[in-house]
Design a protein around this motif. Structure first.
Motif, PDB file in Angstrom:
ATOM      1  N   ARG A 167      26.932  14.338  17.479  1.00 30.24           N
ATOM      2  CA  ARG A 167      27.312  13.983  18.854  1.00 30.24           C
ATOM      3  C   ARG A 167      26.055  13.535  19.589  1.00 30.24           C
ATOM      4  NH1 ARG A 167      29.777  19.780  19.482  1.00 30.24           N
ATOM      5  NH2 ARG A 167      28.075  20.023  17.999  1.00 30.24           N
ATOM      6  N   GLY A 169      24.079  10.435  21.749  1.00 27.69           N
ATOM      7  CA  GLY A 169      24.258   9.241  22.549  1.00 27.69           C
ATOM      8  C   GLY A 169      23.445   8.072  22.016  1.00 27.69           C
ATOM      9  N   PHE A 461      31.767   9.370  25.425  1.00 26.53           N
ATOM     10  CA  PHE A 461      30.473   8.740  25.185  1.00 26.53           C
ATOM     11  C   PHE A 461      30.299   7.584  26.170  1.00 26.53           C
ATOM     12  CE2 PHE A 461      31.788  10.743  21.292  1.00 26.53           C
ATOM     13  CZ  PHE A 461      30.630  11.295  20.767  1.00 26.53           C
ATOM     14  N   VAL A 466      26.604  12.019  26.671  1.00 21.40           N
ATOM     15  CA  VAL A 466      27.699  12.593  25.887  1.00 21.40           C
ATOM     16  C   VAL A 466      28.179  13.850  26.600  1.00 21.40           C
ATOM     17  CG1 VAL A 466      28.423  13.504  23.656  1.00 21.40           C
ATOM     18  CG2 VAL A 466      26.671  11.717  23.763  1.00 21.40           C
TER      19      VAL A 466
END
Length: 533
Positions: A167, A169, A461, A466
């Motif tokens: 996860r 960005g 996103f 995030v």
């Protein structure tokens, strides 16, 4: 009696000692019965109707039955009747027919272990295979187990696991939000993720210049690393510019256009990529078949053509129709129904190949082959007239998308009345949502964001930002593109991966070249020695 959840289940010691023999056999039968119950009358003709179970205590019809694995009792969970039965009869296990989860009366909780997971999966697949009507039978399912002398076993020894968060960005490199949302959707695509994280393409071994597969491999390494700071996909962007001149520069671009270009780039650099019957990861993931049936109204002749597809482009209505509560009724299902409904063709648009005359006809599209991953694009940007820049506009029509999608009504076999009984198990047509792309703002001044599922959670996103989100927030957004993955994927028996076979072939070729060079050097030495004699 405690309430339970299917998340974070703890191992149970009673499963190791009691889940054997007749108990395991009955569990497998219950799973098979559950599959037959849900697919009753939908796949095979002339099937015997399956009775609906009732509670053995209160005699009510059970929508979600719980069955004792030690006797023939079935009861309801809400009324605690099944739990009372286990205590009174000193029985240990009961099974939730809907999910296959087992409740242990001694632990007073839902329990599991690997043996149970394996029994459920084997029984589930075996039951589905019995109810699948197909010309080519499916390969029997086999669990992969490393061989005693397998190189994988020795390679895993002594390794340490590192956290993979996935996860992360992506930095905006100058109006590159269109690139970031597509990369996030590709990263969270489960099939592509397994392919590249499984070392099916190693950028350190590849010698292709400007290889899109190498860029994907680097991207997955960065996204699933320990680093949580935003990552800048500079090399991916540069490779795209060199491969697609129309996407070069820092102007705003369409995310769907970049998506198709990326698929083509990866396809062209993939091993197994061919023009006929391509087995590369892109076509194995996104490729389907669309059938077009044109029926002549004069003679009744039907002409069918089959075309390959990588995604589905759906039209949107300009005017939004709302229900009594004010909610928009435009949905993904409605768009698919419009996409597959018959369309009238005039005499000037169609000439029959049988009667040889121009006549009115009806044309209908249907999905002949469904891909493992379905990609939908809603046509929100439209151009009218010859001057596209002057008449371009964006449609902000709200569209409802489901978390789970049934594609059976839109398939070729389902559309044709004589083939409805041979569609196979319904689960083969079930898809679940895993990513959505949104476009905010106007056509000439907008911004792309996306939602994606990671494990059991949803995240939003926005370039380098995030944030944790929810499925509800994702479904309420205004989608531009959405991605669905099949709940039940077809499988093949275990075989040596192609990349391993390729490496072995290359190693043999290199050894042969070294031997030839050594033989040539030895011959030169021998010739030089003979010349001195």
């Amino acid at each position: 009696m405690s309430s339970y959840s299917f998340d974070d289940l703890e191992p149970c010691s009673h499963l190791a000692t009691e889940f054997t023999g007749d108990v395991e056999t009955k569990y497998r039968r219950v799973v098979s019965w559950s599959i037959a119950r849900h697919s009753n009358g939908r796949s095979l003709p002339k099937r015997r109707k399956i009775a609906i179970p009732t509670c053995g205590t209160c005699n009510i019809t059970l929508v979600r039955p719980f069955v004792c694995l030690h006797c023939s009792y079935s009861g309801c969970w809400a009324g605690s009747h099944v739990a009372d039965h286990l205590k009174q009869s000193s029985h240990i296990f009961c099974v939730d027919v809907s999910s296959g989860a087992i409740f242990c009366s001694v632990c007073d909780d839902v329990v599991h272990n690997h043996t149970l997971d394996r029994a459920y999966l084997e029984s589930h697949l075996k039951a589905e295979e019995k109810r699948t009507v197909a010309k080519i039978p499916r390969e029997p399912f086999k669990f992969w187990e490393p061989l005693a002398d397998a190189e994988e076993v020795s390679a895993l020894e002594g390794t340490t696991a590192i956290p993979c968060q996935g996860r992360r960005g992506l930095l905006n490199l100058g109006q590159t939000c269109y690139l970031n949302v597509i990369l996030q959707c590709l990263v969270h695509n489960p099939l592509l993720r397994n392919h590249f994280l499984g070392d099916k393409h190693n950028h350190k071994l590849c010698k292709i210049q400007d290889c899109a597969c190498c860029e994907m491999d680097k991207l997955y390494i960065e996204m699933y690393s320990e680093d949580t700071t935003p990552f800048g996909p500079v090399s991916f962007l540069a490779t795209t510019w060199r491969k697609s001149a129309e996407l070069a520069g820092y102007a705003q671009h369409d995310a769907h256009e970049f998506f198709i270009a990326s698929l083509n780039h990866i396809h062209s650099n993939c091993k197994g990529s061919t023009n006929i019957s391509c087995i590369c990861i892109i076509h194995s993931t996104f490729a389907g078949q669309l059938q077009s049936d044109v029926k002549c109204e004069r003679c009744g002749n039907v002409t069918s053509t089959v075309d390959p597809i990588l995604d589905v482009n759906l039209e949107l209505k300009e005017k939004v129709v709302r229900d009594d509560k004010g909610n928009p009724v435009v949905s993904l299902g409605a768009c698919l129904r419009k996409y597959t409904q018959p369309e009238k063709l005039g005499p000037k648009e169609y000439t029959c190949s049988k009667c040889g005359k121009g006549s009115s006809a009806s044309k209908r599209l249907s999905f002949r082959k469904l891909p493992p991953v379905l990609s939908f694009q809603f046509k929100r940007f439209e151009h009218k007239g010859s001057d596209k820049s002057a008449s371009a506009r964006k449609l902000d029509t709200p569209v409802r998308i489901p978390a789970n999608l049934d594609m059976m009504p839109f398939t070729t076999m389902s559309v044709k009345d004589n083939d409805k009984e041979n569609t196979g198990p319904p689960i083969m047509y079930q898809y679940e949502l895993f990513a959505v792309i949104n476009h905010e703002g106007q056509m000439d001044n907008g911004h792309y964001t996306n939602f994606a599922r990671f494990d059991s959670g949803w995240y939003r996103f926005d370039d380098d930002k995030v944030t944790h989100s929810s499925l509800g927030a994702c479904l309420k957004s205004t989608p531009y593109m959405c991605f669905y993955v099949k709940k039940h994927l077809e499988y093949k028996p275990h075989m040596t991966p192609t990349y391993i076979r390729t490496r072995e072939t290359e190693a043999v070729r290199e050894r042969a070249l070294e031997q030839e060079k050594e033989a040539a050097r030895q011959k030169e030495l021998d010739d030089a020695l003979l010349a001195t004699v």
